[in-house]
Design a protein around this motif. Sequence first.
Motif, PDB file in Angstrom:
ATOM      1  N   LEU A  74       0.820  -1.206   0.000  1.00 47.89           N
ATOM      2  CA  LEU A  74       0.000   0.000   0.000  1.00 47.89           C
ATOM      3  C   LEU A  74       0.858   1.262   0.000  1.00 47.89           C
ATOM      4  CD1 LEU A  74      -2.639  -1.126   2.659  1.00 47.89           C
ATOM      5  CD2 LEU A  74      -2.701  -1.441   0.175  1.00 47.89           C
ATOM      6  N   GLU A  75       0.276   2.369  -0.419  1.00 48.13           N
ATOM      7  CA  GLU A  75       0.995   3.633  -0.455  1.00 48.13           C
ATOM      8  C   GLU A  75       1.386   4.113   0.934  1.00 48.13           C
ATOM      9  OE1 GLU A  75      -1.370   6.421  -2.546  1.00 48.13           O
ATOM     10  OE2 GLU A  75      -1.150   5.423  -4.496  1.00 48.13           O
ATOM     11  N   THR A  76       0.714   3.608   1.965  1.00 47.78           N
ATOM     12  CA  THR A  76       1.010   3.990   3.349  1.00 47.78           C
ATOM     13  C   THR A  76       2.118   3.143   3.958  1.00 47.78           C
ATOM     14  OG1 THR A  76      -0.762   2.505   4.087  1.00 47.78           O
ATOM     15  CG2 THR A  76      -1.331   4.827   3.715  1.00 47.78           C
ATOM     16  N   ASN A  77       2.868   2.415   3.099  1.00 50.66           N
ATOM     17  CA  ASN A  77       3.941   1.509   3.557  1.00 50.66           C
ATOM     18  C   ASN A  77       3.382   0.423   4.479  1.00 50.66           C
ATOM     19  OD1 ASN A  77       5.741   2.974   2.093  1.00 50.66           O
ATOM     20  ND2 ASN A  77       6.859   3.818   3.825  1.00 50.66           N
ATOM     21  N   GLU A  78       2.205  -0.104   4.111  1.00 50.16           N
ATOM     22  CA  GLU A  78       1.555  -1.167   4.875  1.00 50.16           C
ATOM     23  C   GLU A  78       1.119  -2.271   3.932  1.00 50.16           C
ATOM     24  OE1 GLU A  78      -0.577   1.289   8.517  1.00 50.16           O
ATOM     25  OE2 GLU A  78      -1.542   1.240   6.553  1.00 50.16           O
ATOM     26  N   ILE A  79       0.899  -3.445   4.494  1.00 51.77           N
ATOM     27  CA  ILE A  79       0.329  -4.559   3.739  1.00 51.77           C
ATOM     28  C   ILE A  79      -0.810  -5.157   4.550  1.00 51.77           C
ATOM     29  CG2 ILE A  79       2.471  -5.117   2.512  1.00 51.77           C
ATOM     30  CD1 ILE A  79       2.852  -7.432   4.500  1.00 51.77           C
ATOM     31  N   TYR A  80      -1.743  -5.798   3.851  1.00 49.71           N
ATOM     32  CA  TYR A  80      -2.872  -6.446   4.515  1.00 49.71           C
ATOM     33  C   TYR A  80      -2.434  -7.788   5.091  1.00 49.71           C
ATOM     34  CZ  TYR A  80      -6.374  -3.140   2.806  1.00 49.71           C
ATOM     35  OH  TYR A  80      -7.125  -2.017   2.576  1.00 49.71           O
ATOM     36  N   ILE A  81      -2.924  -8.063   6.296  1.00 44.63           N
ATOM     37  CA  ILE A  81      -2.715  -9.361   6.925  1.00 44.63           C
ATOM     38  C   ILE A  81      -4.068  -9.913   7.351  1.00 44.63           C
ATOM     39  CG2 ILE A  81      -0.427  -8.705   7.739  1.00 44.63           C
ATOM     40  CD1 ILE A  81      -1.631  -8.440  10.562  1.00 44.63           C
ATOM     41  N   VAL A  82      -4.122 -11.209   7.599  1.00 42.18           N
ATOM     42  CA  VAL A  82      -5.359 -11.859   8.061  1.00 42.18           C
ATOM     43  C   VAL A  82      -5.163 -12.237   9.524  1.00 42.18           C
ATOM     44  CG1 VAL A  82      -6.957 -13.774   7.746  1.00 42.18           C
ATOM     45  CG2 VAL A  82      -5.841 -12.725   5.752  1.00 42.18           C
ATOM     46  N   ALA A  85       5.410  -2.156   7.010  1.00 41.71           N
ATOM     47  CA  ALA A  85       6.563  -2.887   6.472  1.00 41.71           C
ATOM     48  C   ALA A  85       7.589  -1.890   5.956  1.00 41.71           C
ATOM     49  CB  ALA A  85       6.136  -3.820   5.351  1.00 41.71           C
ATOM     50  N   LYS A  86       8.850  -2.311   5.936  1.00 35.63           N
ATOM     51  CA  LYS A  86       9.948  -1.462   5.470  1.00 35.63           C
ATOM     52  C   LYS A  86      10.400  -1.931   4.092  1.00 35.63           C
ATOM     53  CE  LYS A  86      14.730  -0.142   6.460  1.00 35.63           C
ATOM     54  NZ  LYS A  86      15.892  -0.370   7.351  1.00 35.63           N
ATOM     55  N   PRO A  87      10.136  -1.150   3.056  1.00 42.25           N
ATOM     56  CA  PRO A  87      10.589  -1.545   1.717  1.00 42.25           C
ATOM     57  C   PRO A  87      12.080  -1.262   1.540  1.00 42.25           C
ATOM     58  CG  PRO A  87       9.451   0.550   1.594  1.00 42.25           C
ATOM     59  CD  PRO A  87       9.366   0.106   3.033  1.00 42.25           C
ATOM     60  N   VAL A  88      12.809  -2.217   0.964  1.00 39.87           N
ATOM     61  CA  VAL A  88      14.250  -2.034   0.733  1.00 39.87           C
ATOM     62  C   VAL A  88      14.602  -2.059  -0.751  1.00 39.87           C
ATOM     63  CG1 VAL A  88      14.935  -2.919   2.973  1.00 39.87           C
ATOM     64  CG2 VAL A  88      14.636  -4.514   1.079  1.00 39.87           C
ATOM     65  N   TYR A  89      13.705  -2.551  -1.580  1.00 43.28           N
ATOM     66  CA  TYR A  89      13.982  -2.572  -3.016  1.00 43.28           C
ATOM     67  C   TYR A  89      12.682  -2.731  -3.792  1.00 43.28           C
ATOM     68  CZ  TYR A  89      15.349  -4.217  -7.637  1.00 43.28           C
ATOM     69  OH  TYR A  89      15.455  -4.365  -8.994  1.00 43.28           O
ATOM     70  N   LEU A 134      10.546  -6.579   1.283  1.00 45.80           N
ATOM     71  CA  LEU A 134      10.117  -5.958   2.542  1.00 45.80           C
ATOM     72  C   LEU A 134      10.841  -6.578   3.734  1.00 45.80           C
ATOM     73  CD1 LEU A 134       6.257  -5.919   1.924  1.00 45.80           C
ATOM     74  CD2 LEU A 134       7.874  -4.077   1.467  1.00 45.80           C
ATOM     75  N   LYS A 135      10.986  -5.749   4.777  1.00 46.34           N
ATOM     76  CA  LYS A 135      11.555  -6.212   6.040  1.00 46.34           C
ATOM     77  C   LYS A 135      10.616  -5.812   7.176  1.00 46.34           C
ATOM     78  CE  LYS A 135      15.966  -6.503   6.496  1.00 46.34           C
ATOM     79  NZ  LYS A 135      17.421  -6.282   6.686  1.00 46.34           N
ATOM     80  N   ASN A 136      10.939  -6.299   8.392  1.00 45.49           N
ATOM     81  CA  ASN A 136      10.181  -5.979   9.615  1.00 45.49           C
ATOM     82  C   ASN A 136       8.800  -6.623   9.634  1.00 45.49           C
ATOM     83  OD1 ASN A 136      12.389  -4.434  10.290  1.00 45.49           O
ATOM     84  ND2 ASN A 136      11.397  -2.466   9.907  1.00 45.49           N
ATOM     85  N   ILE A 137       8.657  -7.775   8.982  1.00 45.75           N
ATOM     86  CA  ILE A 137       7.402  -8.531   9.062  1.00 45.75           C
ATOM     87  C   ILE A 137       7.701  -9.830   9.807  1.00 45.75           C
ATOM     88  CG2 ILE A 137       5.536  -9.617   7.773  1.00 45.75           C
ATOM     89  CD1 ILE A 137       6.098  -7.711   5.498  1.00 45.75           C
ATOM     90  N   ALA A 193     -10.833  -4.137  -0.637  1.00 46.09           N
ATOM     91  CA  ALA A 193     -10.381  -4.562   0.695  1.00 46.09           C
ATOM     92  C   ALA A 193     -10.355  -3.378   1.649  1.00 46.09           C
ATOM     93  CB  ALA A 193      -9.012  -5.207   0.587  1.00 46.09           C
ATOM     94  N   TYR A 194     -10.671  -3.648   2.921  1.00 47.93           N
ATOM     95  CA  TYR A 194     -10.615  -2.622   3.959  1.00 47.93           C
ATOM     96  C   TYR A 194     -10.350  -3.318   5.292  1.00 47.93           C
ATOM     97  CZ  TYR A 194     -15.433  -4.186   4.756  1.00 47.93           C
ATOM     98  OH  TYR A 194     -16.555  -4.957   4.974  1.00 47.93           O
ATOM     99  N   VAL A 195      -9.870  -2.548   6.259  1.00 48.54           N
ATOM    100  CA  VAL A 195      -9.593  -3.082   7.586  1.00 48.54           C
ATOM    101  C   VAL A 195     -10.912  -3.482   8.252  1.00 48.54           C
ATOM    102  CG1 VAL A 195      -8.647  -2.579   9.870  1.00 48.54           C
ATOM    103  CG2 VAL A 195      -7.508  -1.701   7.822  1.00 48.54           C
ATOM    104  N   GLY A 196     -10.962  -4.696   8.735  1.00 50.75           N
ATOM    105  CA  GLY A 196     -12.175  -5.204   9.351  1.00 50.75           C
ATOM    106  C   GLY A 196     -13.013  -6.087   8.449  1.00 50.75           C
ATOM    107  N   MET A 197     -12.647  -6.232   7.205  1.00 52.06           N
ATOM    108  CA  MET A 197     -13.399  -7.089   6.276  1.00 52.06           C
ATOM    109  C   MET A 197     -13.274  -8.543   6.710  1.00 52.06           C
ATOM    110  SD  MET A 197     -12.767  -7.739   2.188  1.00 52.06           S
ATOM    111  CE  MET A 197     -13.583  -6.279   1.590  1.00 52.06           C
ATOM    112  N   LEU A 198     -14.408  -9.241   6.694  1.00 47.87           N
ATOM    113  CA  LEU A 198     -14.412 -10.660   7.006  1.00 47.87           C
ATOM    114  C   LEU A 198     -13.909 -11.445   5.806  1.00 47.87           C
ATOM    115  CD1 LEU A 198     -17.841 -11.032   8.867  1.00 47.87           C
ATOM    116  CD2 LEU A 198     -15.559 -11.109   9.877  1.00 47.87           C
ATOM    117  N   VAL A 199     -12.959 -12.318   6.038  1.00 46.52           N
ATOM    118  CA  VAL A 199     -12.397 -13.109   4.951  1.00 46.52           C
ATOM    119  C   VAL A 199     -12.231 -14.552   5.394  1.00 46.52           C
ATOM    120  CG1 VAL A 199     -11.154 -11.178   3.877  1.00 46.52           C
ATOM    121  CG2 VAL A 199     -10.057 -12.504   5.682  1.00 46.52           C
ATOM    122  N   LYS A 200     -12.085 -15.414   4.413  1.00 54.99           N
ATOM    123  CA  LYS A 200     -11.859 -16.828   4.677  1.00 54.99           C
ATOM    124  C   LYS A 200     -10.743 -17.304   3.770  1.00 54.99           C
ATOM    125  CE  LYS A 200     -14.662 -19.860   2.978  1.00 54.99           C
ATOM    126  NZ  LYS A 200     -15.846 -20.722   2.704  1.00 54.99           N
TER     127      LYS A 200
END
Length: 373
Positions: free
Chosen positions: A311-319, A329-333, A341-344, A358-365
């Motif tokens: 994401l543009e906010t230097n974040e990635i979605y997790i479940v 996350a920290k992008p290095v290249y 990415l690092k720091n995951i 996708a949005y924060v709080g979305m129910l997924v399986k």
Amino acid sequence: MRKIILSVIGILLVVLSFLFAKNLIANKNKPKPFKQKVVKTVFTDTVKNTTVKVVIPASGSLVAKQRVELYAEVQGVFNYSNVLFRPGQYYKKGQALIKIDDSEYRASVQAAKSNLYNAITGIMPDIRLDFPEVYQKWQTYIDKFDLDKRTPELPKMTSDKENYFINGRGIVSSYYNVKNLESRLSKYTISAPFSGILTEALVTEGSLIRNGQKLGEFINPSVYEMEVALASSYAGLLKIGETVVLNSLDKTATYNGSVSRVNGSIDPTTQTITVYIEVNDPNLKEGLFLEANVNAKEEDDAIEIDRNLFLETNEIYIVRDSVLDVITAKPVYFSDTKVVLKNIPDGTVILKKPVPGAYVGMLVKPFEKKFKS
């Protein structure tokens, strides 16, 4: 009659009002429909930090590492030979590429050599009388003198008297004049400096060649170089001898090369640094366009994912507990399609493919692949 019509209209209005009110009461007491929650199925992956090789993509065309542009330094007619001067013709090292008619110039060289020989023989009686100790070496020089061969080097002077005597007779100046003529005579024949192929021929046998005229190009087809421009930020990461994988544009052929040279300066306009990749393969040809993957460095404790998952906010979605969340996350290249990415933390469940909307709080399986027994 008018009263009867008005009465009928009044009765109809009363009936319609009653039916409308009854319908409103029925809809008010009707239970609201139950909105079912939608759970999206997503593709996930579990993080396992490893050492990720940072590979820089680049592209360029092949150029022969050894190439010579052939130019004429003398004027004359291009003589015929058994080997035609044509593109694609192979020549061994030392084999004559072009022979220009030198008969007229060769005669003038022979005349100058003859004058030198006569000048030396003319002073031999004086040397015998005045310098008997050096007579033998000059006699030996004359005996070895051959008009059909290159002029041998003059004997070394052993005393000032001998030096003054020889120079005073003009022997030394005549000698260097002959050597100059012989050097120019050798330019009437252009020989192959190495074994290779003629890639361009701009003259044909029998044509008049002029001084300074370009005659063609000659290359060594065994070793090629590819010049690529990389971002200046990689200048300190590139090492000479680093292995490089080269691919054809249609991905049907792969070649192994190595970094042979790295330019010491950065282009101020594009802020790129030029890297030269050497490759050796009999199937390669000059001008072939290839894609290169240069190993720049290795990042420890990192992962590589598709760039569209970052994401543009230097974040990635997790479940987390069947709900979408984000983690920094920290992008290095960055490459065209991937990001390192690092720091995951290890064990984190991340998305493997993008989820529309996708949005924060979305129910997924998580998607589970079922195997048939």
